[in-house]
Enzyme design. Structure first.
Site, PDB file in Angstrom:
ATOM      1  N   ASP A   1       0.788  -1.048   0.024  1.00 44.12           N
ATOM      2  CA  ASP A   1       0.099   0.009   0.193  1.00 44.12           C
ATOM      3  C   ASP A   1       0.838   1.253  -0.131  1.00 44.12           C
ATOM      4  OD1 ASP A   1      -2.265  -1.815   0.094  1.00 44.12           O
ATOM      5  OD2 ASP A   1      -2.387  -1.686   2.275  1.00 44.12           O
TER       6      ASP A   1
ATOM      7  N   ALA B   1      -3.810  -7.584  -3.759  1.00 44.52           N
ATOM      8  CA  ALA B   1      -3.272  -6.321  -4.194  1.00 44.52           C
ATOM      9  C   ALA B   1      -4.584  -5.371  -4.265  1.00 44.52           C
ATOM     10  CB  ALA B   1      -2.711  -6.384  -5.265  1.00 44.52           C
ATOM     11  N   GLY B   2      -4.623  -4.400  -4.057  1.00 49.26           N
ATOM     12  CA  GLY B   2      -5.428  -3.362  -3.946  1.00 49.26           C
ATOM     13  C   GLY B   2      -4.680  -1.733  -4.479  1.00 49.26           C
ATOM     14  N   HIS B   3      -4.581  -1.782  -5.771  1.00 50.96           N
ATOM     15  CA  HIS B   3      -4.117  -0.581  -6.106  1.00 50.96           C
ATOM     16  C   HIS B   3      -4.853   0.663  -6.761  1.00 50.96           C
ATOM     17  CE1 HIS B   3      -0.248  -3.143  -7.205  1.00 50.96           C
ATOM     18  NE2 HIS B   3      -0.765  -3.221  -5.855  1.00 50.96           N
ATOM     19  N   THR B   4      -4.597   1.807  -6.277  1.00 49.28           N
ATOM     20  CA  THR B   4      -5.620   2.963  -6.361  1.00 49.28           C
ATOM     21  C   THR B   4      -4.986   3.932  -7.537  1.00 49.28           C
ATOM     22  OG1 THR B   4      -6.150   2.815  -4.083  1.00 49.28           O
ATOM     23  CG2 THR B   4      -7.026   4.844  -5.409  1.00 49.28           C
TER      24      THR B   4
ATOM     25  N   VAL C   1       2.443  14.298  -3.365  1.00 54.62           N
ATOM     26  CA  VAL C   1       1.654  15.323  -2.383  1.00 54.62           C
ATOM     27  C   VAL C   1       0.333  15.170  -2.457  1.00 54.62           C
ATOM     28  CG1 VAL C   1       3.719  16.701  -2.003  1.00 54.62           C
ATOM     29  CG2 VAL C   1       1.987  17.081  -3.727  1.00 54.62           C
TER      30      VAL C   1
ATOM     31  N   PRO D   1      -8.483  -1.031   9.260  1.00 57.46           N
ATOM     32  CA  PRO D   1      -7.693  -0.055   9.804  1.00 57.46           C
ATOM     33  C   PRO D   1      -6.256  -0.566   9.515  1.00 57.46           C
ATOM     34  CG  PRO D   1      -9.017  -0.728  11.615  1.00 57.46           C
ATOM     35  CD  PRO D   1      -9.294  -1.697  10.617  1.00 57.46           C
TER      36      PRO D   1
ATOM     37  N   LYS E   1       1.616   2.137  -5.108  1.00 58.07           N
ATOM     38  CA  LYS E   1       2.478   1.447  -6.454  1.00 58.07           C
ATOM     39  C   LYS E   1       1.554   1.959  -7.612  1.00 58.07           C
ATOM     40  CE  LYS E   1       2.406  -2.214  -4.571  1.00 58.07           C
ATOM     41  NZ  LYS E   1       2.012  -1.810  -3.108  1.00 58.07           N
TER      42      LYS E   1
ATOM     43  N   LYS F   1      -0.583   4.360  -8.140  1.00 52.49           N
ATOM     44  CA  LYS F   1      -0.427   5.809  -8.639  1.00 52.49           C
ATOM     45  C   LYS F   1       0.962   5.907  -9.474  1.00 52.49           C
ATOM     46  CE  LYS F   1       0.660  10.522  -7.631  1.00 52.49           C
ATOM     47  NZ  LYS F   1       0.209  11.617  -6.632  1.00 52.49           N
TER      48      LYS F   1
ATOM     49  N   GLN G   1       2.103  -6.033  -3.381  1.00 52.61           N
ATOM     50  CA  GLN G   1       2.434  -6.076  -1.836  1.00 52.61           C
ATOM     51  C   GLN G   1       3.794  -5.152  -1.732  1.00 52.61           C
ATOM     52  OE1 GLN G   1       1.535  -9.385  -3.502  1.00 52.61           O
ATOM     53  NE2 GLN G   1      -0.356  -8.639  -3.028  1.00 52.61           N
TER      54      GLN G   1
ATOM     55  N   ASP H   1       2.289  14.817   2.021  1.00 57.20           N
ATOM     56  CA  ASP H   1       1.207  15.510   2.619  1.00 57.20           C
ATOM     57  C   ASP H   1       0.601  15.171   3.870  1.00 57.20           C
ATOM     58  OD1 ASP H   1       0.211  13.652   0.485  1.00 57.20           O
ATOM     59  OD2 ASP H   1      -1.714  14.208   1.072  1.00 57.20           O
TER      60      ASP H   1
ATOM     61  N   THR I   1      -9.456  -5.151   2.031  1.00 59.01           N
ATOM     62  CA  THR I   1     -10.343  -5.693   3.260  1.00 59.01           C
ATOM     63  C   THR I   1     -10.990  -4.711   3.916  1.00 59.01           C
ATOM     64  OG1 THR I   1      -8.346  -5.590   4.603  1.00 59.01           O
ATOM     65  CG2 THR I   1      -8.893  -7.635   3.369  1.00 59.01           C
TER      66      THR I   1
ATOM     67  N   THR J   1      -5.514 -11.891   3.500  1.00 59.47           N
ATOM     68  CA  THR J   1      -6.616 -11.159   2.726  1.00 59.47           C
ATOM     69  C   THR J   1      -7.867 -12.035   2.485  1.00 59.47           C
ATOM     70  OG1 THR J   1      -5.611 -11.263   0.564  1.00 59.47           O
ATOM     71  CG2 THR J   1      -5.346  -9.419   1.869  1.00 59.47           C
TER      72      THR J   1
HETATM   73  P1  GDP Z   1      -0.534   0.406  -3.686  1.00 57.90           P
HETATM   74  O1  GDP Z   1      -1.669  -0.913  -3.162  1.00 57.90           O
HETATM   75  O2  GDP Z   1       0.689   0.513  -3.340  1.00 57.90           O
HETATM   76  O3  GDP Z   1      -1.060   0.709  -5.173  1.00 57.90           O
HETATM   77  O4  GDP Z   1      -1.345   1.444  -2.633  1.00 57.90           O
HETATM   78  P2  GDP Z   1      -2.817   1.735  -2.288  1.00 57.90           P
HETATM   79  O5  GDP Z   1      -3.541   2.187  -3.436  1.00 57.90           O
HETATM   80  O6  GDP Z   1      -3.387   0.495  -1.497  1.00 57.90           O
HETATM   81  O7  GDP Z   1      -2.893   2.824  -1.138  1.00 57.90           O
HETATM   82  C1  GDP Z   1      -2.423   4.166  -1.518  1.00 57.90           C
HETATM   83  C2  GDP Z   1      -3.412   5.048  -1.033  1.00 57.90           C
HETATM   84  O8  GDP Z   1      -2.940   6.384  -1.105  1.00 57.90           O
HETATM   85  C3  GDP Z   1      -4.545   5.090  -2.109  1.00 57.90           C
HETATM   86  O9  GDP Z   1      -5.762   5.687  -1.340  1.00 57.90           O
HETATM   87  C4  GDP Z   1      -4.068   6.472  -2.918  1.00 57.90           C
HETATM   88  O10 GDP Z   1      -5.204   6.975  -3.419  1.00 57.90           O
HETATM   89  C5  GDP Z   1      -3.573   7.236  -1.896  1.00 57.90           C
HETATM   90  N1  GDP Z   1      -2.451   8.199  -2.316  1.00 57.90           N
HETATM   91  C6  GDP Z   1      -1.406   7.909  -3.172  1.00 57.90           C
HETATM   92  N2  GDP Z   1      -0.580   8.917  -3.288  1.00 57.90           N
HETATM   93  C7  GDP Z   1      -1.099   9.917  -2.360  1.00 57.90           C
HETATM   94  C8  GDP Z   1      -0.449  10.957  -1.768  1.00 57.90           C
HETATM   95  O11 GDP Z   1       0.577  11.432  -2.179  1.00 57.90           O
HETATM   96  N3  GDP Z   1      -0.735  11.488  -0.671  1.00 57.90           N
HETATM   97  C9  GDP Z   1      -2.240  11.100  -0.102  1.00 57.90           C
HETATM   98  N4  GDP Z   1      -2.662  11.842   0.655  1.00 57.90           N
HETATM   99  N5  GDP Z   1      -2.977  10.022  -0.755  1.00 57.90           N
HETATM  100  C10 GDP Z   1      -2.015   9.380  -1.669  1.00 57.90           C
HETATM  101  P1  IMO Z   2      -0.978  -3.939  -2.334  1.00 58.65           P
HETATM  102  O1  IMO Z   2      -0.505  -4.511  -3.598  1.00 58.65           O
HETATM  103  C1  IMO Z   2      -0.892  -4.737   1.889  1.00 58.65           C
HETATM  104  C2  IMO Z   2      -0.812  -8.719   3.692  1.00 58.65           C
HETATM  105  C3  IMO Z   2      -1.979  -9.243   4.176  1.00 58.65           C
HETATM  106  C4  IMO Z   2      -1.411 -10.130   5.382  1.00 58.65           C
HETATM  107  C5  IMO Z   2      -0.301 -10.759   4.516  1.00 58.65           C
HETATM  108  C6  IMO Z   2      -0.655 -12.085   4.020  1.00 58.65           C
HETATM  109  O2  IMO Z   2      -2.029  -3.457  -2.335  1.00 58.65           O
HETATM  110  O3  IMO Z   2       0.260  -3.306  -1.809  1.00 58.65           O
HETATM  111  P2  IMO Z   2      -2.251 -12.835   1.998  1.00 58.65           P
HETATM  112  O4  IMO Z   2      -3.733 -12.711   1.383  1.00 58.65           O
HETATM  113  O5  IMO Z   2      -1.159 -12.174   0.852  1.00 58.65           O
HETATM  114  O6  IMO Z   2      -1.977 -14.211   2.099  1.00 58.65           O
HETATM  115  O7  IMO Z   2      -1.907 -12.045   3.087  1.00 58.65           O
HETATM  116  O8  IMO Z   2      -0.195  -9.965   3.480  1.00 58.65           O
HETATM  117  N1  IMO Z   2      -1.168  -8.277   2.310  1.00 58.65           N
HETATM  118  C7  IMO Z   2      -1.008  -6.953   2.066  1.00 58.65           C
HETATM  119  N2  IMO Z   2      -0.971  -5.802   2.728  1.00 58.65           N
HETATM  120  N3  IMO Z   2      -0.947  -4.469   0.789  1.00 58.65           N
HETATM  121  C8  IMO Z   2      -1.256  -5.654   0.072  1.00 58.65           C
HETATM  122  O9  IMO Z   2      -1.082  -5.258  -1.340  1.00 58.65           O
HETATM  123  C9  IMO Z   2      -1.234  -6.786   0.415  1.00 58.65           C
HETATM  124  N4  IMO Z   2      -1.251  -7.928   0.062  1.00 58.65           N
HETATM  125  C10 IMO Z   2      -1.215  -8.826   1.226  1.00 58.65           C
HETATM  126  O10 IMO Z   2      -2.784  -8.070   5.008  1.00 58.65           O
HETATM  127  O11 IMO Z   2      -0.861  -9.567   6.446  1.00 58.65           O
HETATM  128 MG    MG Z   3      -2.833  -1.675  -1.971  1.00 58.70          MG
END
Ligand code: GDP
Ligand code: IMO
Ligand code: MG
Length: 429
Positions: A13, A39-42, A418, A308, A16, A18, A228, A337, A305, A130
């Protein structure tokens, strides 16, 4: 310069998605090569937010081919849902711009049941997966006999093999949890569902290894999107509190089938602080009002998921380790930021373990649980950075923080983020 990799340097998280979206503008191919729907990428732009799980974050760019390579574990139902969600919002996702490896492994219905039972059976701290069947699918891949690759779904022998494996899996499920006798998988339902998935996916299924080898030979610019983070790497992370694939930079070649000599750029993604979802050690965790302030400012709740996220200070010992491990050539510092309203900011520069000081990241979680972080504290900048677009726009204390991080981690920061939007990105130099 054919291949660039985007690698998370913390526990996932790091934003990546972005960075992949931003960097795809300079690439012709965008590849997911490990992990799955954990994975959950935004990606955010033009007032819209997209959450991606299996589809590469480069999908929004025209003339870019997206590839889901051999190292991914694919949940076909979620993948098809994701395509539907994107196409309903006007995003092109079809066989013209998306290819799926016939070598990748398929998540089967028993993997979800095994994931749930496994997480509930163990008395010690659960990994907190997850629940996407990721570890169970990778385990069957390594075990071989029970595994299904995507290409297998098209073989005439598929129904017969599915029948045999379903029987064995049902015995196994019963053995794991005799009280949960209802947790069995129906052969006929699975056959029907997976035959239908296979039919829908067919136009996209191909030998992506051959495709990518041809691409790098032809000097095409290819971007690899890690899922991850490196601290969740099965071999090099905080085992056993990890995921089941090589999520650090070392996973790219095996996960996509390209030789290391083509990997020229490795972009290491790190938050300006640290988060973790699920169980396991977290030396700089702030389970207090500081952690809550970060969680509130950064909206730190899981994309997949909704849990928090645990929050804490930047751990430079961990990131220096994962940056070196992944061969990082440039750092991307995200969510700066979120610290805008912190009067003081701490960086963990060393660990003290049983009275000994070290800057090496320990191999054993037992040692990580003992860590007393050694902090260096810097004054915050107490001003809004979300409108900054050039490095020179950042407040002096923010620049000092960026520069101190790159000094300790040992690589240059090339991007500072930012805000979540594509536009809220500063290219340094
Ligand atoms: P990923 O799994 O690595 O792609 O990251 P996630 O999408 O799970 O989590 C990153 C969160 O931070 C998302 O809600 C993005 O929209 C948000 N985000 C990305 N870059 C920034 C930033 O520079 N500032 C803030 N405040 N939020 C960001
Ligand atoms: P992205 O790509 C954050 C964590 C889970 C758990 C452990 C094992 O969005 O960054 P799994 O379901 O893979 O067997 O879970 O890894 N985990 C992540 N935490 N971001 C992720 O992906 C994750 N993918 C798995 O919370 O602790
Ligand atoms: Mg993510």
């Amino acid at each position: 310069m054919p291949a660039t990799c985007v690698i998370g340097l913390q526990w996932g998280d790091e934003a990546k998605g972005k960075v992949v979206d931003v960097l795809t503008q300079k690439n012709e191919i965008c590849v997911r090569y490990q992990g799955g729907a954990n994975a959950g990428h935004t990606v955010k732009f033009g007032g819209q937010a997209f959450k991606l799980s299996l589809i590469p974050s480069g999908i929004f760019h025209h003339n870019v081919k997206s590839v889901v390579a051999n190292g991914v574990v694919l949940d076909p139902a979620r993948f098809l849902e994701e395509i539907e969600g994107l196409t309903s919002r006007g995003v092109q996702v079809d066989a013209d711009n998306l290819a799926l490896s016939n070598r990748l492994h398929v998540i089967m219905p028993w993997h979800f049941l095994e994931d749930r039972i496994m997480n509930s059976l163990c008395a010690h701290e659960p990994i907190g997966s997850t629940m996407r069947g990721i570890g169970q699918c990778y385990r069957d891949k390594v075990g071989r006999s029970m595994a299904f690759r995507l290409g297998d779904l098209y073989l005439p022998s598929f129904p017969e093999r599915l029948k045999e494996v379903t029987q064995i899996k049902n015995q196994y499920l019963y053995g794991m949890n005799p009280d949960g006798g209802k947790e069995q998988v129906s052969y006929s339902e699975t056959l029907e569902k997976y035959t239908a998935y296979a039919e829908k996916l067919k136009p996209m299924v191909t030998d992506t290894t051959a495709f990518l080898l041809n691409a790098v030979d032809a000097d095409k610019n290819v971007l690899f999107e890690g899922a991850q983070g490196a601290l969740l790497d099965i071999d090099h992370g905080t085992f056993p509190f990890v995921t089941s694939s090589n999520s650090s930079g070392v996973g790219v070649c095996a996960g996509a089938g390209i030789p290391a000599k083509f990997v020229k750029n490795v972009v290491g993604i790190m938050k300006a602080y640290t988060t973790r979802v699920g169980g396991g050690p977290f030396p700089t965790e702030q389970d207090n009002e500081i952690g809550q302030k970060i969680r509130d400012a950064g909206h730190e709740y899981g994309t997949v998921t909704k849990r928090p996220r645990r929050c804490g200070w930047f751990d430079a010992v961990a990131v220096r380790y994962t940056s070196r491990l992944s061969g990082v050539t440039m750092l991307s510092l995200m969510l700066l930021d979120v610290l805008d309203q912190m009067p003081e900011i701490s960086i963990c520069t060393a660990y003290e373990i049983n009275g000994e000081r070290t800057t090496d990241f320990p191999a054993l979680v037992e040692d990580l649980y003992e860590v007393k972080p050694v902090y260096e504290t810097m004054p915050g900048w107490m001003s809004d950075t979300t409108g900054c677009r050039n490095y020179s726009d950042l407040p002096d204390n923010a620049k000092r923080y960026v520069e101190r991080l790159q000094e300790i981690v040992g690589a240059k920061v090339g991007i500072v983020s930012v805000g979540p939007d594509r536009e809220q990105t500063i290219f340094v130099n």
